[in-house]
Enzyme design. Structure first.
Site, PDB file in Angstrom:
ATOM      1  NE  ARG A 230      -4.268  -1.451   0.089  1.00 46.77           N
ATOM      2  CZ  ARG A 230      -4.369  -2.529  -0.677  1.00 46.77           C
ATOM      3  NH1 ARG A 230      -3.407  -2.836  -1.524  1.00 46.77           N
ATOM      4  NH2 ARG A 230      -5.453  -3.297  -0.632  1.00 46.77           N
ATOM      5  CG  ASP A 254       1.671  -2.720  -8.300  1.00 51.59           C
ATOM      6  OD1 ASP A 254       1.484  -2.268  -9.452  1.00 51.59           O
ATOM      7  OD2 ASP A 254       0.899  -3.536  -7.764  1.00 51.59           O
ATOM      8  CD  GLU A 259      -3.004   3.042  -5.193  1.00 50.58           C
ATOM      9  OE1 GLU A 259      -1.802   2.751  -5.036  1.00 50.58           O
ATOM     10  OE2 GLU A 259      -3.898   2.187  -5.366  1.00 50.58           O
ATOM     11  CG  HIS A 291      -2.935  -1.150  -6.583  1.00 47.33           C
ATOM     12  ND1 HIS A 291      -3.372  -0.445  -5.486  1.00 47.33           N
ATOM     13  CD2 HIS A 291      -2.913  -2.453  -6.188  1.00 47.33           C
ATOM     14  CE1 HIS A 291      -3.601  -1.282  -4.497  1.00 47.33           C
ATOM     15  NE2 HIS A 291      -3.324  -2.508  -4.894  1.00 47.33           N
TER      16      HIS A 291
END
Ligand code: NAD
Length: 330
Positions: A230, A254, A259, A291
């Site tokens: 996260r 990622d 985000e 993600h």
């Protein structure tokens, strides 16, 4: 059961549509996120199904409760985006605790390999018949030390992968698992002793900014950092300063703390207003993906199957094995 799905993309329908028919569920796919101004669309549904960037506040929970929505179905393992405490006694929250830990761990190793060996740059170069190797030198992972933060399902898969690469594996988890083939050390020892740090713990009030200015300062020079967990685990301002100071061999992200509203969307025709994200893109040794660690056929199929099993259990009063209760956030 009537279920409203939010934040859906065409690839979500591939498994959800046929499986929902088998269960006899009536479903509606909304592409829009689930947020303050879309919550009313849940009226008339028994359940709402959301994804990782749909933040559900106490106020939204209250509105769902008043609309008599019985369940919030999370198409994810993580539940940091939902006010779980506010939902107690009002609405059931069910998640998909495990779908393919290997999908995420394999992706984490893919990010490391790419950012270390510059295969993304080599691909572009050779397509233009630029066969020079200048600037593409990486390091061996063999015999280096991998530090795994969080040895749950994904962390354990990452331990196996790193061991397979011939790395020494150290790990930190407040709940060490004796079955894990890694040497447990303190968080400080991990941060200062690893050549590669991979984050696999959930985002909680304790883990927020687990990578911060101090931990970055204590890391080895040339360290590789990968976050597939996260975004809030890393203090992005401190990361950028560390990158500017030349601390990192490479960074693979990622996930990103801001985000929401950016990842999963095509923003290519817009001005990027998130200055930290724009800055991160300028470093040659940073690789950002949107993600997508979970994004394999096997994982998507499992997410659909378990999400609908969860809905079926709610509808039929069966044991709710994947319920997220308030105790999970205490
Ligand atoms: P898990 O619950 O199996 O494991 C989490 C581990 O973290 C547990 O062993 C727990 O003890 C440990 N932990 C808790 N607090 C910690 C702390 N302070 N420091 C270190 N470790 C701590 O979860 P999982 O299935 O392995 O998933 C891990 C995380 O990966 C999820 O929380 C989610 O945020 C993320 N995830 C990302 C993607 C993606 O697509 N990128 C997909 C799935 C999950």
């Amino acid at each position: 059961m009537k279920i409203a799905f939010f934040s859906t993309k065409p690839y979500d329908r591939i498994w959800f549509e046929p499986m929902s028919k088998e269960y006899g569920f009536e479903i509606r796919f909304y592409e829009m996120p689930f947020q303050e101004d879309t919550v009313t669309l849940a009226k008339g549904y028994d359940a709402v199904c959301i994804f990782v960037n749909d933040h559900v506040s106490a106020d939204m929970i209250q509105q769902l409760y008043e609309m008599k929505v019985k369940a919030l179905l999370l198409r994810s393992a993580g539940f940091n985006h939902v006010d779980v405490k506010a939902a107690e006694d009002k609405i059931l929250i069910l998640r998909v605790p495990s779908y393919s830990p290997e999908a995420v761990a394999e992706f984490a190793m893919g990010l490391i390999l790419t950012v270390n060996r510059y295969t993304h740059k080599a691909y572009n170069r050779t397509r233009e018949f630029n066969m020079s190797l200048n600037g593409l030198m990486g390091v061996d992972l063999y015999r280096k030390t991998a530090g795994i933060v969080g040895t749950g399902k994904i962390g354990q898969a990452m331990v196996r992968i790193c061991s397979g690469f011939g790395m020494r594996v150290i790990a930190y988890d407040p709940y060490p698992d004796p079955k894990v083939d890694a040497e447990y050390v303190s968080l400080e020892e991990l941060m200062s002793g690893a050549d590669l740090i991979s984050l696999h713990c959930p985002l909680t009030s304790e883990t927020r900014y687990i990578v911060n200015r101090q931990t970055i300062e204590n890391m080895k020079d040339g360290v590789y950092l990968v976050n597939t967990s996260r975004g809030g685990l890393i203090d992005t301002d401190a990361l950028i300063d560390g990158l500017v100071a030349g601390k990192f061999g490479g960074v693979g992200l990622d996930v990103y703390e801001e985000e929401e509203g950016i990842f999963y969307e095509d923003k290519s025709g817009e001005i990027m207003r998130d200055e930290n994200l724009a800055r991160l893109m300028t470093f040659p040794n940073v690789l950002i993906t949107s993600h997508m660690g979970f994004f394999t056929k096997e994982a998507m199929q499992a997410i659909a199957a378990v999400t609908l099993e969860n809905a079926y259990a709610v509808e039929n009063g069966l044991p709710l094995v994947n319920k997220v209760g308030a105790e999970a956030v205490k």
